[in-house]
Design a protein around this motif. Structure first.
Motif, PDB file in Angstrom:
ATOM      1  N   UNK A 138       0.866  -1.185   0.000  1.00  0.00           N
ATOM      2  CA  UNK A 138       0.000   0.000   0.000  1.00  0.00           C
ATOM      3  C   UNK A 138       0.904   1.237   0.000  1.00  0.00           C
ATOM      4  N   UNK A 139       0.771   2.030  -1.051  1.00  0.00           N
ATOM      5  CA  UNK A 139       1.622   3.209  -1.212  1.00  0.00           C
ATOM      6  C   UNK A 139       0.779   4.465  -1.064  1.00  0.00           C
ATOM      7  N   UNK A 140       1.135   5.315  -0.143  1.00  0.00           N
ATOM      8  CA  UNK A 140       0.461   6.611   0.028  1.00  0.00           C
ATOM      9  C   UNK A 140       1.210   7.687  -0.733  1.00  0.00           C
ATOM     10  N   UNK A 141       0.463   8.568  -1.386  1.00  0.00           N
ATOM     11  CA  UNK A 141       1.075   9.699  -2.081  1.00  0.00           C
ATOM     12  C   UNK A 141       0.425  10.967  -1.558  1.00  0.00           C
ATOM     13  N   UNK A 142       1.234  11.930  -1.190  1.00  0.00           N
ATOM     14  CA  UNK A 142       0.730  13.244  -0.781  1.00  0.00           C
ATOM     15  C   UNK A 142       1.294  14.245  -1.771  1.00  0.00           C
ATOM     16  N   UNK A 143       0.414  14.995  -2.435  1.00  0.00           N
ATOM     17  CA  UNK A 143       0.925  15.854  -3.505  1.00  0.00           C
ATOM     18  C   UNK A 143       0.098  17.113  -3.625  1.00  0.00           C
TER      19      UNK A 143
ATOM     20  N   UNK B  63       5.839  11.851  -0.353  1.00  0.00           N
ATOM     21  CA  UNK B  63       5.327  13.207  -0.522  1.00  0.00           C
ATOM     22  C   UNK B  63       5.940  13.844  -1.767  1.00  0.00           C
ATOM     23  N   UNK B  64       5.126  14.540  -2.529  1.00  0.00           N
ATOM     24  CA  UNK B  64       5.631  15.299  -3.679  1.00  0.00           C
ATOM     25  C   UNK B  64       5.141  16.724  -3.559  1.00  0.00           C
TER      26      UNK B  64
END
Lengths: 424, 424
Positions: B130-135, B215-216
């Motif tokens: 499970x990969x979380x991305x915050x952008x 995070x991006x």
């Protein structure tokens, strides 16, 4: 094992001491990163020689730790973990020579290509930089960690157990002397204060000064480090490992593997903690396994008559003793679901003669190592042929499973051109 | 860019929503991990088709975001980052088809051997889980992240900017519909609530439910995520990049590289922020570079007459604008020390015709990418030939530099035996 379950504390003079050590480690790391393999191997050899020469001093320091621990009522098995002897010092020194004999990972080209525009790109192994280690009683870890860090070009910040403080101080003094004798920076290895726990906190929060922290020890220590760290960490070693005896298992093989996985060294992380047995063969397999386990003095926890009644904790915790949980499951789905729920992602094994079951188990189980017809005890850097091991990672980032020298490196891309600019 | 500089907040109903999404993602990830390449590629194609078919709906949702942003006084350059057009939707869909065309990293054997005892060990690539991305604002990231996560067998938990909430919701609905149409779990992609910042906190603290968070965005967002996370994170994209014009540089080449590195796209992370010029050539090089930079409307900050006086912040911060800091240094040592002190470990470049200087600079500089006679603008996954990029890692663990599909995987050891037990 000194479990750290309380919240970590903060003290400001310790903070400054840790930060100052980290800054010095950073300076040393810049030198270490550029050493040739021969220079590092020479230093490892010099450190081994120096250790042997200092055996008496080291044993005297160790005797002080043993005295303090015994006076504090430490039990004999823990005293043995702490104890150094002339033989053990010789073993530690020969470990350094073994590391000198391993291939140097630094400078290895992971991949590379010439791009269509002519740029030559290469991904090259480089040291991590400054590596922090937090570990418990065994003083041999002090020297092992130094050796692996040095060979991979890293500076080591060591935070050992306070119970081994005198031993560790004596060992690190010897190592630093050996480095100086070779014209290398002594700050390549530093021992952090261990009188209070705040030095752990400062180490794991020294973001920008420390590149990675590797905790080695019990679940309490590892959880505290992972929870409070702002420096990237590598979670190691907590192993709630299962052996699943599938319906198509050879029972004699299952028995042999279960006994080895549970009783070979019950206190290590790759020991089996729960045995799952398929219902289809339970009538025969459970009595056979029970008899074999009991013959090895293993106490069985479970839901069957004659077993110590199992609670939720029996499924989720590591015993690290001659106890094991045993559960009858309705086939591979339930076995995988049980492992998914309670496993810690360390090592999981299936015993089966059925190829499809073996393939499905290895594909579905999410762990650092999945064994087919082999003991969980094989998850180990030396067994895997790495020559040495800094720990066993149970996380998915960076390294998973036994970590050797390669796992103590990062990479860097080098890009060579002749005036290349990127089109808009 | 929505910088997140304030402490992150905590709200308990949002917490439950995030955790519930993570639990569903975990279930979906178990299915995704076992898909064949063909199944994943089919789903990516279906998602591309569905996006094109839903262009009107997506543009209508995007128009609502634009209206809200404009009413809130958002400036035109940021509106442009947020804006979708039929062309852009087509570009996003074709990005998914490109990802379908890339090699599948899952199942690749990293290394393996048959041990002396006959055990066969293999280290195999597996999804992270499970990969979380915050952008931040750009809604195309929503679809890009989904595509890369799916192809690498991961479930994606997306936490986009609230300013793109309507666009992101419309896009994710389309993607989930496409997954369902292919018999795949819709929960392979989920959008987390973006009304308040606490959803970021809950995502990065959902240890045990989420395997990694990437995070991006700007430095504020990335620092907040890294500081408060208990889930492992990959730090991306903050680039205080330098171009060092060495004494033996070809000045025309230096000018070309400096202009490209600074002005090609000033707002991206691989843009040059400080130019270091060797004192030996400063008399000629500084006026020439100044003239060229000024001709491209670049404002120069530094200590020389005619420059905007530089403060400490000029050396340490990313401008991400048409500003650059310029410093005269006493040779390679000072250049490396300056970069060591102020660089963020992203991309550093030297311009020189001297081979020894080039080799020393690439060996000593500690950064994800080190360029010789090439623009910093080349640090980019597509430029490196990865076909797609999830971000540029500036940390040393797991991935460093541009991250492609391979960096969205972990590994698992499989060990096959026939009743192997480990000797005591």
């Amino acid at each position: 094992m000194t479990a750290v379950n309380e919240p970590l504390q903060v003290t400001s003079d310790v903070r400054e001491a840790v930060h100052e050590a980290a800054r010095r480690a950073r300076v040393a790391s810049r030198v270490l990163a550029l050493l040739t393999t021969a220079e590092k191997d020479r230093a490892l050899g010099a450190a081994a020689d120096a250790l042997l020469a200092a055996t008496d001093t080291v044993l005297a320091a160790n005797a002080r730790d043993i005295d303090v621990a015994r006076a504090g009522g430490t039990e004999e098995s823990l005293l043995d973990r702490l104890r150094l002897t002339a033989d053990r010092v010789e073993g530690i020194a020969s470990g350094l020579r073994q590391v000198a004999g391993l291939a140097d990972p630094v400078g290895g080209v992971v991949r590379g290509s010439t791009l269509p525009n002519g740029l030559e790109i290469r991904q090259v192994r480089v040291p991590l930089g400054v590596v922090g280690m937090v570990y418990e009683a065994r003083p041999n870890v002090t020297v092992d960690a130094f050796g692996l860090a040095l060979k991979s070009g890293n500076a080591a910040l060591l935070r050992g157990s306070s119970s081994a403080a005198h031993s560790n101080a004596a060992l690190v003094e010897v190592l630093r002397g050996a480095l100086t004798s070779q014209g290398l920076p002594a700050d390549a290895v530093q021992l952090l204060p261990s009188e209070d726990r705040s030095s752990v906190t400062h180490l794991i929060q020294a973001r920008g000064l420390v590149d990675v922290v590797i905790p080695r020890g019990g679940a309490g220590l590892i959880n505290a480090v992972v929870r409070d760290a702002t420096v990237p960490t590598i979670e190691t070693g907590v192993g709630n490992c299962h052996v699943y005896v599938h319906a198509a298992a050879d029972l004699a093989m299952a028995e042999k593997i279960v006994i080895n996985a549970k009783t070979r060294r019950p206190s290590v992380c790759n020991t089996a903690e729960t045995i799952l047995v398929d219902r289809a063969i339970a009538d025969v397999a459970v009595p056979a396994l029970t008899q074999a386990l009991q013959a090895h003095s293993v106490v069985i926890h479970g839901d069957l008559p004659g077993q110590v009644p199992a609670t939720e904790a029996d499924w989720s915790e590591e015993y690290l003793t001659l106890d094991v949980a045993l559960k009858v499951v309705d086939g591979l789905d339930e076995a995988v679901e049980h492992i998914d729920r309670y496993g810690t992602g360390h090592t999981e094994a299936i015993v089966t003669g059925d190829l499809a079951a073996a393939r499905e188990f290895t594909a579905r189980v999410d762990a650092a190592a999945v064994m087919v017809n082999a003991s969980t005890a094989f998850t180990d850097g030396e067994q895997f042929g790495f020559g040495a091991e800094i720990g066993i990672s149970t996380q998915k980032l960076h390294a998973r499973g036994p970590m050797g020298l390669g796992e103590l490196t990062s990479t860097k891309w080098t890009v060579w051109g002749d005036g290349h600019v990127r089109p808009v």
